[in-house]
Design an enzyme around this catalytic site. Structure first.
Site, short mmCIF file in Angstrom:
data_model
loop_
_atom_site.label_atom_id
_atom_site.label_comp_id
_atom_site.label_asym_id
_atom_site.label_seq_id
_atom_site.Cartn_x
_atom_site.Cartn_y
_atom_site.Cartn_z
N VAL A 11 55.89 109.54 86.66
CA VAL A 11 56.47 109.09 85.41
C VAL A 11 56.40 110.25 84.44
O VAL A 11 55.64 111.20 84.65
CB VAL A 11 55.75 107.84 84.82
CG1 VAL A 11 55.99 106.62 85.69
CG2 VAL A 11 54.27 108.09 84.64
N SER A 12 57.19 110.19 83.38
CA SER A 12 57.32 111.33 82.48
C SER A 12 56.32 111.35 81.33
O SER A 12 56.02 112.40 80.79
CB SER A 12 58.74 111.37 81.90
OG SER A 12 59.66 111.52 82.95
N THR A 13 55.81 110.19 80.95
CA THR A 13 54.89 110.16 79.81
C THR A 13 53.68 109.30 80.13
O THR A 13 53.74 108.43 81.01
CB THR A 13 55.57 109.57 78.55
OG1 THR A 13 55.87 108.19 78.79
CG2 THR A 13 56.82 110.34 78.18
N GLN A 16 54.10 105.48 80.12
CA GLN A 16 54.80 104.79 81.21
C GLN A 16 53.80 104.41 82.30
O GLN A 16 52.77 105.05 82.47
CB GLN A 16 55.90 105.68 81.77
CG GLN A 16 57.03 105.92 80.80
CD GLN A 16 58.06 106.90 81.34
OE1 GLN A 16 57.71 107.91 81.94
NE2 GLN A 16 59.32 106.60 81.12
N VAL A 38 53.96 113.58 84.37
CA VAL A 38 54.40 114.92 83.99
C VAL A 38 55.78 114.82 83.38
O VAL A 38 56.68 114.20 83.94
CB VAL A 38 54.44 115.84 85.23
CG1 VAL A 38 55.00 117.20 84.88
CG2 VAL A 38 53.07 115.99 85.85
#
Length: 188
Positions: A11-13, A16, A38
């Site tokens: 996931v990006s954040t 999430q 990441v």
């Protein structure tokens, strides 16, 4: 040697959640799941690096929930997929446009290349829509993000305390805000 499925969840954040991907990997019978939170802009991918080190050449398959979880761009996705193929490692996608196992030969390679490009395009379109929505909200007077903790009274108090010689740290403590907030509001 038996083939093992190894999951890579991303996931990006930090806000999430990886649970949806974990559930999908467990349903697919992955024996190990590597995770990373990441940003897609970060060049360092610790979860991917660990998964690639763990995979056994010629016998394992890397499993991703969706193609865009593998890489940030078409080029990166194809580079990773080709590297896996060179090592005899399969690539399996569980959801999205390209569900199934990747084989880098003939029509399969062409199809995968087109699907990787579509995944990148979809991400770009979603980003454009988000930015357009934020611009429309700003045009209507709505501002996104966290609400400010400094109202006009607190700003006046901060200026008064600054004129009286207090440091930003002292002002922040007295007003119950962060020092960065004090700097931000007293700078202008």
């Amino acid at each position: 040697m038996t083939q093992s499925l190894i999951g890579l969840a991303r996931v990006s954040t930090n806000s999430q959640d990886l649970q949806l991907q974990r559930d999908a990997f467990e349903a697919a019978s992955c024996i190990r799941i590597f995770e990373e939170k990441v940003s897609s802009r970060s060049s360092r991918r610790p979860g991917l690096e660990q998964a690639l080190d763990f995979l056994r050449d010629g016998s394992d398959t890397l499993v991703v929930w969706k193609l865009d979880r593998l890489g940030r761009s078409t080029k990166e996705i194809l580079t990773i997929a080709d590297s896996l193929s060179d090592r005899g490692i399969g690539l399996r996608v569980l959801s999205g446009t390209l569900v199934g196992t990747y084989t880098p030969t003939g029509e399969g390679k062409f199809f995968f290349t087109v699907m990787a490009a579509f995944a990148e395009l979809e991400r770009d379109i979603n980003r454009e829509r988000t930015m357009a929505g934020l611009a429309a909200a700003r045009a209507q007077g709505r501002v996104g993000g966290r609400p400010t903790v400094m109202d006009a009274d607190k700003i006046a108090a901060a200026r008064f305390r600054q004129a009286a010689g207090e440091t930003p740290t002292q002002i922040a403590r007295a007003l119950g805000v962060s020092r960065a907030t004090v700097y931000r509001h007293l700078a202008g």
